[in-house]
Design a protein around this motif. Structure first.
Motif, PDB file in Angstrom:
ATOM      1  N   UNK A 229       9.415  -5.597  -3.256  1.00 52.12           N
ATOM      2  CA  UNK A 229      10.365  -6.696  -3.436  1.00 52.12           C
ATOM      3  C   UNK A 229       9.969  -7.885  -2.563  1.00 52.12           C
ATOM      4  N   UNK A 230      10.814  -8.273  -1.590  1.00 50.39           N
ATOM      5  CA  UNK A 230      10.517  -9.449  -0.771  1.00 50.39           C
ATOM      6  C   UNK A 230       9.540  -9.167   0.358  1.00 50.39           C
ATOM      7  N   UNK A 231       9.134  -7.918   0.495  1.00 55.83           N
ATOM      8  CA  UNK A 231       8.259  -7.515   1.593  1.00 55.83           C
ATOM      9  C   UNK A 231       6.848  -7.252   1.070  1.00 55.83           C
ATOM     10  N   UNK A 232       5.863  -7.794   1.744  1.00 55.21           N
ATOM     11  CA  UNK A 232       4.477  -7.538   1.370  1.00 55.21           C
ATOM     12  C   UNK A 232       3.639  -7.472   2.636  1.00 55.21           C
ATOM     13  N   UNK A 233       2.468  -6.877   2.509  1.00 56.47           N
ATOM     14  CA  UNK A 233       1.574  -6.786   3.662  1.00 56.47           C
ATOM     15  C   UNK A 233       0.269  -7.497   3.364  1.00 56.47           C
ATOM     16  N   UNK A 234      -0.386  -7.918   4.434  1.00 56.74           N
ATOM     17  CA  UNK A 234      -1.743  -8.433   4.367  1.00 56.74           C
ATOM     18  C   UNK A 234      -2.598  -7.458   5.163  1.00 56.74           C
ATOM     19  N   UNK A 235      -3.282  -6.575   4.444  1.00 54.35           N
ATOM     20  CA  UNK A 235      -4.067  -5.507   5.052  1.00 54.35           C
ATOM     21  C   UNK A 235      -5.519  -5.945   5.107  1.00 54.35           C
TER      22      UNK A 235
END
Lengths: 114, 115
Positions: free
Chosen positions: A62-68
């Motif tokens: 949803x509104x949360x994402x990561x930059x891995x």
């Protein structure tokens, strides 16, 4: 041994804006998992998002994402359209494929300003 | 219950006394963890139970700390001869067999204050 570092003890964001929380980790293993957990004032930790290291695609919820960034051993959390309910302590954590427990960072206290 | 239950929610004790903290995991979760969270700090692993296997006690800070899990369900963390440095929030978590690699379900913790 794994280590997790969160260099931002506190962050603030205006409601509806976007904020990014930083996390770096160190591990000698090739199979590992990364997490962001949220701890509201109730103290009950809640899983926000999970990333498997072998997957190149960044996880989103949803509104949360990561930059891995695997080579840089960086795992930042982006919160879009911040809401008052997002205010909490956020912990970055890692777990190797062979380990049985999570290693946590020291946390980032997020304040959401109305 | 629907979630991980911990009791008591808060415990105040005097230095030198023994305390018992209880954790009731989610039904069917074979893995159970205890963590300690000192003021302003991250979580420190204490002990891990998985089914009938021998527990991983590698995180227990001293021999004053012990834990048991009866019948593969409820767990009790015991701190003997409490010290002021034992003051912290003690969090319990449970999970399915794959454990921390998947998702941990946490209780709301016990805030322990040693006077």
């Amino acid at each position: 041994a794994q280590t997790v570092t969160q260099s931002q003890p506190e962050m603030s964001v205006q409601e509806a804006e976007t904020v990014t929380l930083s996390c770096t980790y160190d591990t000698s293993e090739s199979d590992y998992y990364l997490f962001w957990y949220k701890q509201p004032p109730s103290r009950q930790m809640i899983l926000v998002i999970r990333q498997e290291a072998y997957k190149q695609q960044n996880a989103t919820e949803n509104r949360f994402s990561v930059n891995f960034q695997k080579a840089a051993k960086s795992f930042s959390l982006k919160i879009s359209d911040s809401q008052l309910g997002d205010a909490a302590m956020y912990f970055c954590a890692s777990c190797s494929g062979s380990a049985r427990q999570l290693t946590f960072g020291s946390g980032t206290q997020l304040t959401v300003l109305p | 219950g629907a979630g991980v239950s911990q009791s008591p929610s808060n415990k105040v004790t005097e230095k030198g006394k023994d305390v018992e903290l209880r954790c009731d995991p989610i039904s069917g979760h074979t893995a159970l963890y205890w963590y300690r969270q000192s003021l302003g700090q991250g979580l420190e692993f204490l002990i891990y139970f998985q089914g009938n296997s021998a527990p991983d006690k590698s995180g227990l800070p001293s021999d004053r700390f012990s834990a048991e899990r009866t019948g593969g369900s409820v767990s009790t963390l015991t701190i003997q001869r409490t010290q002021q440095e034992d003051s912290a929030v003690y969090l319990c978590a449970s999970s399915l067999p794959r454990g921390a690699r998947e998702k941990l379900f946490f209780g709301s913790g016990t805030q322990l204050s040693v006077l």
